[in-house]
Motif scaffolding. Structure first.
Motif, mmCIF file in Angstrom:
data_model
loop_
_atom_site.group_PDB
_atom_site.id
_atom_site.type_symbol
_atom_site.label_atom_id
_atom_site.label_comp_id
_atom_site.label_asym_id
_atom_site.label_seq_id
_atom_site.Cartn_x
_atom_site.Cartn_y
_atom_site.Cartn_z
ATOM 1 N N UNK A 214 0.817 -1.201 0.000
ATOM 2 C CA UNK A 214 0.000 0.000 0.000
ATOM 3 C C UNK A 214 0.861 1.266 0.000
ATOM 4 N N UNK A 215 2.139 1.128 0.362
ATOM 5 C CA UNK A 215 3.011 2.296 0.375
ATOM 6 C C UNK A 215 3.297 2.787 -1.050
ATOM 7 N N UNK A 216 3.559 1.866 -1.973
ATOM 8 C CA UNK A 216 3.940 2.265 -3.335
ATOM 9 C C UNK A 216 2.845 3.076 -4.037
ATOM 10 N N UNK A 217 1.572 2.640 -4.021
ATOM 11 C CA UNK A 217 0.537 3.468 -4.647
ATOM 12 C C UNK A 217 0.407 4.839 -3.975
ATOM 13 N N UNK A 218 0.529 4.859 -2.654
ATOM 14 C CA UNK A 218 0.429 6.129 -1.949
ATOM 15 C C UNK A 218 1.574 7.051 -2.368
ATOM 16 N N UNK A 219 2.777 6.515 -2.436
ATOM 17 C CA UNK A 219 3.945 7.325 -2.814
ATOM 18 C C UNK A 219 3.810 7.829 -4.251
ATOM 19 N N UNK A 220 3.346 6.965 -5.128
ATOM 20 C CA UNK A 220 3.135 7.347 -6.525
ATOM 21 C C UNK A 220 2.128 8.503 -6.596
ATOM 22 N N UNK A 221 1.056 8.405 -5.829
ATOM 23 C CA UNK A 221 0.039 9.467 -5.798
ATOM 24 C C UNK A 221 0.596 10.768 -5.250
ATOM 25 N N UNK A 222 1.398 10.679 -4.215
ATOM 26 C CA UNK A 222 1.999 11.883 -3.639
ATOM 27 C C UNK A 222 2.891 12.596 -4.655
ATOM 28 N N UNK A 223 3.667 11.824 -5.372
ATOM 29 C CA UNK A 223 4.553 12.426 -6.380
ATOM 30 C C UNK A 223 3.729 13.046 -7.508
ATOM 31 N N UNK A 224 2.627 12.389 -7.878
ATOM 32 C CA UNK A 224 1.769 12.941 -8.920
ATOM 33 C C UNK A 224 1.110 14.240 -8.448
ATOM 34 N N UNK A 225 0.631 14.267 -7.226
ATOM 35 C CA UNK A 225 0.014 15.482 -6.680
ATOM 36 C C UNK A 225 1.031 16.619 -6.674
ATOM 37 N N UNK A 226 2.235 16.326 -6.284
ATOM 38 C CA UNK A 226 3.299 17.328 -6.297
ATOM 39 C C UNK A 226 3.560 17.824 -7.719
ATOM 40 N N UNK A 227 3.582 16.904 -8.672
ATOM 41 C CA UNK A 227 3.794 17.284 -10.066
ATOM 42 C C UNK A 227 2.673 18.194 -10.552
ATOM 43 N N UNK A 228 1.431 17.871 -10.202
ATOM 44 C CA UNK A 228 0.292 18.707 -10.603
ATOM 45 C C UNK A 228 0.388 20.108 -9.986
ATOM 46 N N UNK A 229 0.814 20.180 -8.744
ATOM 47 C CA UNK A 229 0.948 21.475 -8.082
ATOM 48 C C UNK A 229 2.047 22.317 -8.719
ATOM 49 N N UNK A 230 3.062 21.661 -9.252
ATOM 50 C CA UNK A 230 4.182 22.376 -9.853
ATOM 51 C C UNK A 230 4.012 22.644 -11.346
ATOM 52 N N UNK A 231 2.909 22.187 -11.923
ATOM 53 C CA UNK A 231 2.697 22.365 -13.356
ATOM 54 C C UNK A 231 2.639 23.831 -13.767
#
Length: 184
Positions: A1-18
């Motif tokens: 469950x850690x890997x999907x959560x980490x992937x989502x966190x990185x994606x959210x960060x990417x969206x915020x930095x777009x």
């Protein structure tokens, strides 16, 4: 469950930095970070969400080199998902790729995008014959082609589900009238 959560966190960060992305390479780099994080789930959703962002960018540009670069990025991102032929929202993936390619065609007039869009819409319609996204997508494609017979057929299918759709009736009538005027 850690890997999907980490992937989502990185994606959210990417969206915020777009918003700080000033070029296509910046946008691709932002999305590539979460895409490259290994996780048993989540890739399809991230690619689909990225497709929606790219759609917004395509709507705002007429530069063929940007459109080509973004479409190549989306094609390569979606390729494993489309090749698999199934998934949580596979029909939605087909629709997004159909829409991206249709818009790329409208902006560039490059027939490869037109052909890809038509294929994605037809594949989607085969999986979901009553889904409005594919019916209306093909309605647009057939009108662009000037294919009156196919437009009539898809209009029939649309109107069988939404009999009060006057805009579709009017668009078909306009296409037929335009064709008649051209050949008189």
């Amino acid at each position: 469950s850690f890997l999907p959560m980490r992937k989502s966190q990185i994606f959210i960060s990417a969206m915020q930095n777009l918003q700080s992305a000033t070029s296509v390479p910046d946008l691709k780099a932002a999305f590539s970070k979460p895409f490259n994080v290994l996780s048993p789930i989540g890739q399809e959703e991230l690619v689909r969400n990225s497709g929606n962002v790219v759609l917004g960018v395509l709507q705002q540009t007429d530069r063929p080199e940007i459109i080509s670069d973004l479409m190549a990025f989306m094609d390569s991102s979606y390729k494993p998902i489309i090749d698999r032929g199934r998934g949580m929202s596979f029909e939605q993936n087909l629709y997004i790729m159909g829409t991206l390619n249709e818009l790329a065609f409208v902006k560039t007039r490059d027939v490869k995008y037109f052909n890809a869009s038509k294929k994605y819409y037809l594949d989607g319609l085969a999986l979901g014959p009553k889904r409005p996204q594919f019916l209306y997508g093909l309605f647009d494609i057939y009108r662009i082609e000037g294919n009156i017979e196919a437009t009539k057929n898809i209009t029939s299918q649309i109107l069988s589900q939404w009999p009060s759709d006057d805009r579709t009736k009017e668009a078909l009538d306009a296409l037929v009238k335009d064709r008649l005027i051209k050949y008189e």
